[in-house]
Design a protein around this motif. Structure first.
Motif, PDB file in Angstrom:
ATOM      1  N   VAL A   1      33.993   2.750  55.035  1.00 44.60           N
ATOM      2  CA  VAL A   1      33.434   3.411  53.853  1.00 44.60           C
ATOM      3  C   VAL A   1      33.709   4.896  53.990  1.00 44.60           C
ATOM      4  N   ASN A   2      34.168   5.506  52.921  1.00 49.09           N
ATOM      5  CA  ASN A   2      34.370   6.943  52.958  1.00 49.09           C
ATOM      6  C   ASN A   2      33.146   7.671  52.459  1.00 49.09           C
ATOM      7  N   ARG A   3      32.801   7.381  51.208  1.00 44.64           N
ATOM      8  CA  ARG A   3      31.614   8.001  50.631  1.00 44.64           C
ATOM      9  C   ARG A   3      30.526   6.940  50.575  1.00 44.64           C
TER      10      ARG A   3
ATOM     11  N   GLY B   1      42.958   4.900  47.137  1.00 45.08           N
ATOM     12  CA  GLY B   1      41.537   4.576  47.267  1.00 45.08           C
ATOM     13  C   GLY B   1      40.637   5.463  46.429  1.00 45.08           C
ATOM     14  N   VAL B   2      40.984   6.731  46.323  1.00 43.59           N
ATOM     15  CA  VAL B   2      40.120   7.650  45.566  1.00 43.59           C
ATOM     16  C   VAL B   2      39.988   7.251  44.102  1.00 43.59           C
ATOM     17  N   LEU B   3      40.918   6.431  43.621  1.00 41.15           N
ATOM     18  CA  LEU B   3      40.855   6.019  42.209  1.00 41.15           C
ATOM     19  C   LEU B   3      40.135   4.687  42.028  1.00 41.15           C
TER      20      LEU B   3
ATOM     21  N   THR C   1      43.325   1.529  50.040  1.00 42.27           N
ATOM     22  CA  THR C   1      44.218   2.441  50.749  1.00 42.27           C
ATOM     23  C   THR C   1      43.718   3.847  50.580  1.00 42.27           C
ATOM     24  N   CYS C   2      43.048   4.342  51.587  1.00 42.21           N
ATOM     25  CA  CYS C   2      42.531   5.702  51.495  1.00 42.21           C
ATOM     26  C   CYS C   2      43.679   6.688  51.644  1.00 42.21           C
ATOM     27  N   VAL C   3      43.619   7.789  50.919  1.00 44.87           N
ATOM     28  CA  VAL C   3      44.641   8.828  51.060  1.00 44.87           C
ATOM     29  C   VAL C   3      44.669   9.360  52.493  1.00 44.87           C
ATOM     30  N   GLU C   4      43.579   9.156  53.218  1.00 42.80           N
ATOM     31  CA  GLU C   4      43.530   9.678  54.581  1.00 42.80           C
ATOM     32  C   GLU C   4      44.305   8.820  55.576  1.00 42.80           C
TER      33      GLU C   4
HETATM   34 MO   LIG Z   1      39.696   7.765  50.258  1.00 44.90          MO
END
Ligand SMILES: [Mo]
Ligand SMILES: Nc1nc2c(c(=O)[nH]1)N[C@H]1C(S)=C(S)[C@@H](COP(=O)(O)O)O[C@H]1N2
Length: 423
Positions: free
Chosen positions: A279-281, A410-412, A325-328
């Motif tokens: 989990v990112n956020r 992932g951010v989207l 797929t997280c940008v990170e």
């Molecule tokens: Mo992300």
């Protein structure tokens, strides 16, 4: 055939007069010549042009790959006017491209250090500035070194989610990438004759060795390029290659599942988190509490409607195996189950190929809204998911409803969705 010889034009020259741009500047006082500026401060024979060229070639390839995959990621998140829609397949497209972006960025660390080391004597040359033109050339190298280092360091700091700055990382990382790539192009143009010469002399060494008989080889013929130096060079190249392989192997498992057990330095383990997914956020971070019975998903279009959670669950449910797929740089596959976005859009009377804007319950935050373009909205795999890996969605993963679509950063993939607007 008649060969016409043109007469060389004589340019009158006045000896002693030079352009003010190339006129030698007075050298600084010798008392300043300390530390790395000392005569003979760099003794290793490995501060060598051939090594610079060979490591530079690998660095150039890594940097260019990182640049191109970075542009892909940037344009997916900030569509320019010429990119109105993106194909939704292959489902692993962004996963591969962003995995390569982060892996090549990490590989740049040893390559950049090695390259800077081989040219260290030039970076500390004395006098530091010989003329105005020399100063300009050195400034362009300074811009190159600063921009390249900034890109690599800021990228690394971002993937470990440490933000020791107040600027918006993606934008600055994007603009400085253009500075870096531009100064690399200029650098290559300026150095092209030197590079060509190094490659030429290398080739002639190889040819010379091939043409020698074993006897001749042992007669102790020495060239300026001694056997020992050549072995040293090879040793350094092997060490740099080993460093690249090591940093890759201990991190790439964050996106390449078979290597996950080796990913000891990866910031994220792809299977650690609620429901085996990172989990990112978190819900706490986004100030989200579990929704009550009054939750409704609002769908606004030609025929607006809204649905309670029970009504959403009563609609036809579909399954999709899709990665986050997280940008990170981490990514992980999961099994999602929920309602097709396109079914909701159809019901709202959306035209074929329409796009949609999804809005989260999250009050603030950069990623509370996301636009799903035509191809993604029409894709049968694009879901408003209610379940993850066979269980109701965890709050941290976007309960009650989250977007999951193929081939997308992932951010989207908006979590805690409360609104769909047909555009
Ligand atoms: Mo992300
Ligand atoms: N509303 C909202 N959705 C969001 C985010 C967010 O900050 N807010 N973060 C995104 C990011 S950066 C990623 S990588 C994915 C991660 O999904 P997961 O937490 O389910 O793994 O969610 C995305 N969805």
């Amino acid at each position: 055939m008649v060969r016409v010889r043109t007469k060389a034009v004589r340019v009158p020259t006045v000896t002693g007069v030079r352009s003010p741009l190339t006129r030698p500047l007075p050298p600084p006082t010798a008392a300043l010549r300390r530390g790395p500026f000392r005569e003979g401060a760099f003794r290793s024979p490995l501060h060598d042009r051939e090594l610079t060229v060979r490591i530079g070639r690998w660095l150039g390839i890594a940097f260019a790959t990182c640049f191109v995959t970075g542009l892909i990621s940037h344009y997916l998140q900030n569509p320019p006017f010429w990119l109105s829609s993106v194909p939704s397949r292959p489902i692993w497209g962004y996963r591969v491209s962003q995995g390569i972006h982060v892996a090549t960025g990490i590989a740049c660390v040893p390559l950049l250090l090695a390259k800077l080391w081989t040219v260290a004597p030039k970076l500390w040359s004395w006098p530091p500035v010989r003329s105005v033109v020399h100063a300009l050339e050195r400034l362009s190298v300074l811009a190159l070194v600063a921009a390249a280092n900034f890109e690599v360091v800021s990228g690394l700091v971002n993937i470990v989610q440490w933000y020791p700055w107040s600027f918006f990382f993606p934008r600055v990382h994007y603009y400085v990438a253009w500075v870096a790539i531009g100064s690399i192009a200029l650098h290559l143009a300026v150095k092209a004759p030197m590079i060509a010469e190094v490659l030429r002399t290398r080739q002639s060494h190889v040819d010379e060795q091939r043409s020698r008989t074993p006897n001749a080889q042992s007669d102790g013929l020495s060239t300026s390029d001694g056997q020992a130096d050549r072995l040293n060079r090879r040793g350094l190249l092997i060490a740099v290659g080993a460093a690249v392989a090591t940093v890759t192997v201990v991190t790439v498992g964050q996106t390449l599942r078979p290597l996950a057990p080796l990913a000891v330095l990866a910031p994220r383990k792809p299977d650690v988190g609620p429901q085996e997914l990172p989990v990112n956020r978190t819900a706490v971070g986004a100030d989200i509490r579990p929704v009550g019975p009054d939750y409704r998903l609002v769908v606004d279009g030609a025929r607006p409607f809204s649905l309670s959670l029970a009504e959403l669950r009563a609609l036809p449910q579909h399954e999709a195996e899709l990665p986050i797929t997280c940008v990170e740089g981490w990514s992980a596959n999961a099994r999602w189950r929920g309602v097709r976005l396109r079914d909701l859009l159809d019901r709202a009377g959306a035209a074929d190929g329409a796009s949609a804007r999804l809005t989260s319950l999250e009050k603030n935050g950069l990623y509370r809204q996301s636009v799903v373009d035509g191809p993604h909205a029409a894709d049968e795999l694009t879901l408003l998911a209610l379940e993850l890996n066979g269980e109701p969605l965890d709050l941290d993963h976007g309960s009650p409803v989250r977007l999951i679509a193929p081939n997308r950063p992932g951010v989207l993939q908006t979590k805690w969705v409360s609104r769909v607007d047909v555009l």
